[in-house]
Scaffold this active site. Structure first.
Site, PDB file in Angstrom:
ATOM      1  N   ASN A  48      59.429  41.950  52.554  1.00 45.70           N
ATOM      2  CA  ASN A  48      59.302  41.693  51.124  1.00 45.70           C
ATOM      3  C   ASN A  48      58.198  42.558  50.549  1.00 45.70           C
ATOM      4  O   ASN A  48      57.243  42.911  51.254  1.00 45.70           O
ATOM      5  CB  ASN A  48      58.957  40.215  50.870  1.00 45.70           C
ATOM      6  CG  ASN A  48      58.823  39.885  49.388  1.00 45.70           C
ATOM      7  OD1 ASN A  48      59.663  40.277  48.579  1.00 45.70           O
ATOM      8  ND2 ASN A  48      57.752  39.184  49.038  1.00 45.70           N
ATOM      9  N   HIS A  92      55.357  42.595  47.509  1.00 47.74           N
ATOM     10  CA  HIS A  92      54.667  41.661  46.613  1.00 47.74           C
ATOM     11  C   HIS A  92      53.592  42.436  45.850  1.00 47.74           C
ATOM     12  O   HIS A  92      52.820  43.181  46.475  1.00 47.74           O
ATOM     13  CB  HIS A  92      54.027  40.527  47.431  1.00 47.74           C
ATOM     14  CG  HIS A  92      53.291  39.529  46.607  1.00 47.74           C
ATOM     15  ND1 HIS A  92      53.917  38.588  45.829  1.00 47.74           N
ATOM     16  CD2 HIS A  92      51.962  39.334  46.438  1.00 47.74           C
ATOM     17  CE1 HIS A  92      52.998  37.860  45.211  1.00 47.74           C
ATOM     18  NE2 HIS A  92      51.806  38.289  45.565  1.00 47.74           N
ATOM     19  N   SER A 124      51.790  45.063  48.301  1.00 48.20           N
ATOM     20  CA  SER A 124      51.856  44.912  49.755  1.00 48.20           C
ATOM     21  C   SER A 124      53.302  44.724  50.188  1.00 48.20           C
ATOM     22  O   SER A 124      54.085  44.056  49.501  1.00 48.20           O
ATOM     23  CB  SER A 124      51.073  43.656  50.194  1.00 48.20           C
ATOM     24  OG  SER A 124      49.760  43.664  49.683  1.00 48.20           O
ATOM     25  N   ASP A 152      54.787  34.550  50.720  1.00 46.05           N
ATOM     26  CA  ASP A 152      53.934  35.751  50.644  1.00 46.05           C
ATOM     27  C   ASP A 152      52.844  35.737  51.709  1.00 46.05           C
ATOM     28  O   ASP A 152      51.693  36.100  51.447  1.00 46.05           O
ATOM     29  CB  ASP A 152      53.299  35.839  49.239  1.00 46.05           C
ATOM     30  CG  ASP A 152      54.354  35.950  48.154  1.00 46.05           C
ATOM     31  OD1 ASP A 152      54.114  35.419  47.056  1.00 46.05           O
ATOM     32  OD2 ASP A 152      55.417  36.552  48.415  1.00 46.05           O
TER      33      ASP A 152
HETATM   34  C1  GRF Z   1      58.122  44.072  40.918  1.00 46.77           C
HETATM   35  O1  GRF Z   1      56.903  43.764  40.270  1.00 46.77           O
HETATM   36  C2  GRF Z   1      57.990  43.746  42.381  1.00 46.77           C
HETATM   37  O2  GRF Z   1      56.652  43.819  42.824  1.00 46.77           O
HETATM   38  C3  GRF Z   1      58.432  42.339  42.473  1.00 46.77           C
HETATM   39  O3  GRF Z   1      59.500  42.249  41.539  1.00 46.77           O
HETATM   40  C4  GRF Z   1      59.199  43.108  40.422  1.00 46.77           C
HETATM   41  C5  GRF Z   1      60.438  43.799  39.928  1.00 46.77           C
HETATM   42  O4  GRF Z   1      60.900  44.614  40.952  1.00 46.77           O
HETATM   43  N1  GRF Z   1      58.835  42.053  43.819  1.00 46.77           N
HETATM   44  P1  GRF Z   1      62.312  45.431  40.819  1.00 46.77           P
HETATM   45  O5  GRF Z   1      62.161  46.420  39.682  1.00 46.77           O
HETATM   46  O6  GRF Z   1      63.402  44.418  40.506  1.00 46.77           O
HETATM   47  O7  GRF Z   1      62.459  46.096  42.148  1.00 46.77           O
END
Ligand code: GRF
Length: 197
Positions: A105, A107, A134, A143
């Site tokens: 994942n 985060h 991360s 997380d």
């Molecule tokens: C991002 O801030 C990521 O860190 C979190 O989801 C948000 C959107 O990500 N996991 P994405 O554009 O859908 O990949």
């Protein structure tokens, strides 16, 4: 390795991962699965010619039936590895146990700081001068798994949660593919990206 990318929204991290994998591992990204039927990332996955699936959590009565439906899609696509990429549902310990060691994942914080939501706002409110993203192994706790890589940047005095998020996201797009490459190569040295001013 057959990789599934799980999304809930725009899927920019999914695109970064898929593009990087298609580079020299043709089509390792075998499935993009969203819990949100209208997720913009589904269109992006189709444009990248990656099979997609929707498992809407609202169609299932509880977490376990929802996750059973996800596992059915993963099994039919013969998936070996899951990359959560903007996937906004909390997974049960049963699911994370089944996929232990094979689910990653990203985060948007320097874990272990700021697990959960609103990470950029929390970093600014804490007066942190550094922040970032991360990539970690997913365990039963939110997380909380071993960190495989981090990207760090400087928080600026005039940063808002929006401007900070805007500067973290491109770092995520560099970090996640780099971590996945090492993970797939069996290389456990952490990835660090230093984008501090
Ligand atoms: C991002 O801030 C990521 O860190 C979190 O989801 C948000 C959107 O990500 N996991 P994405 O554009 O859908 O990949």
């Amino acid at each position: 390795t057959r990789v599934a990318l799980l999304i809930s929204g725009g899927g920019s991290n999914m695109v970064a991962l898929a593009r990087d994998m298609t580079g020299d591992h043709p089509g390792r990204a075998k499935l993009v699965l969203s819990n949100v039927p209208q997720a913009g990332g589904l269109l992006k996955a189709s444009a990248l010619r990656i099979p997609t699936a929707v498992v809407d959590h609202r169609d299932h009565d509880g977490r376990l039936p929802f996750e059973a439906a996800i596992n059915a899609e993963l099994d039919s696509a013969r998936i070996d590895l899951i990359c959560l990429a903007g996937f906004m549902r909390i997974l049960t310990p049963e699911f994370t146990h089944r996929w232990a060691g094979r689910i990653l994942n990203i985060h948007p914080s320097l874990l272990p700081k700021y697990k959960g939501l609103h990470t950029h706002r929390r970093a600014i409110e804490a007066g942190d001068t550094e922040h970032g993203a991360s990539v970690h192994m997913v365990t039963g706790d939110l997380d909380d798994g071993p960190v495989l890589g981090q990207a760090v940047l400087s928080v600026r005095a005039d940063d808002t949660p929006a401007t900070l998020a805007e500067r973290v996201l491109p770092l995520e797009h560099r970090l996640y593919p780099a971590v996945l490459r090492r993970f797939l190569a069996g290389d456990t040295t952490p990835v660090t990206i230093d984008a501090r001013d």
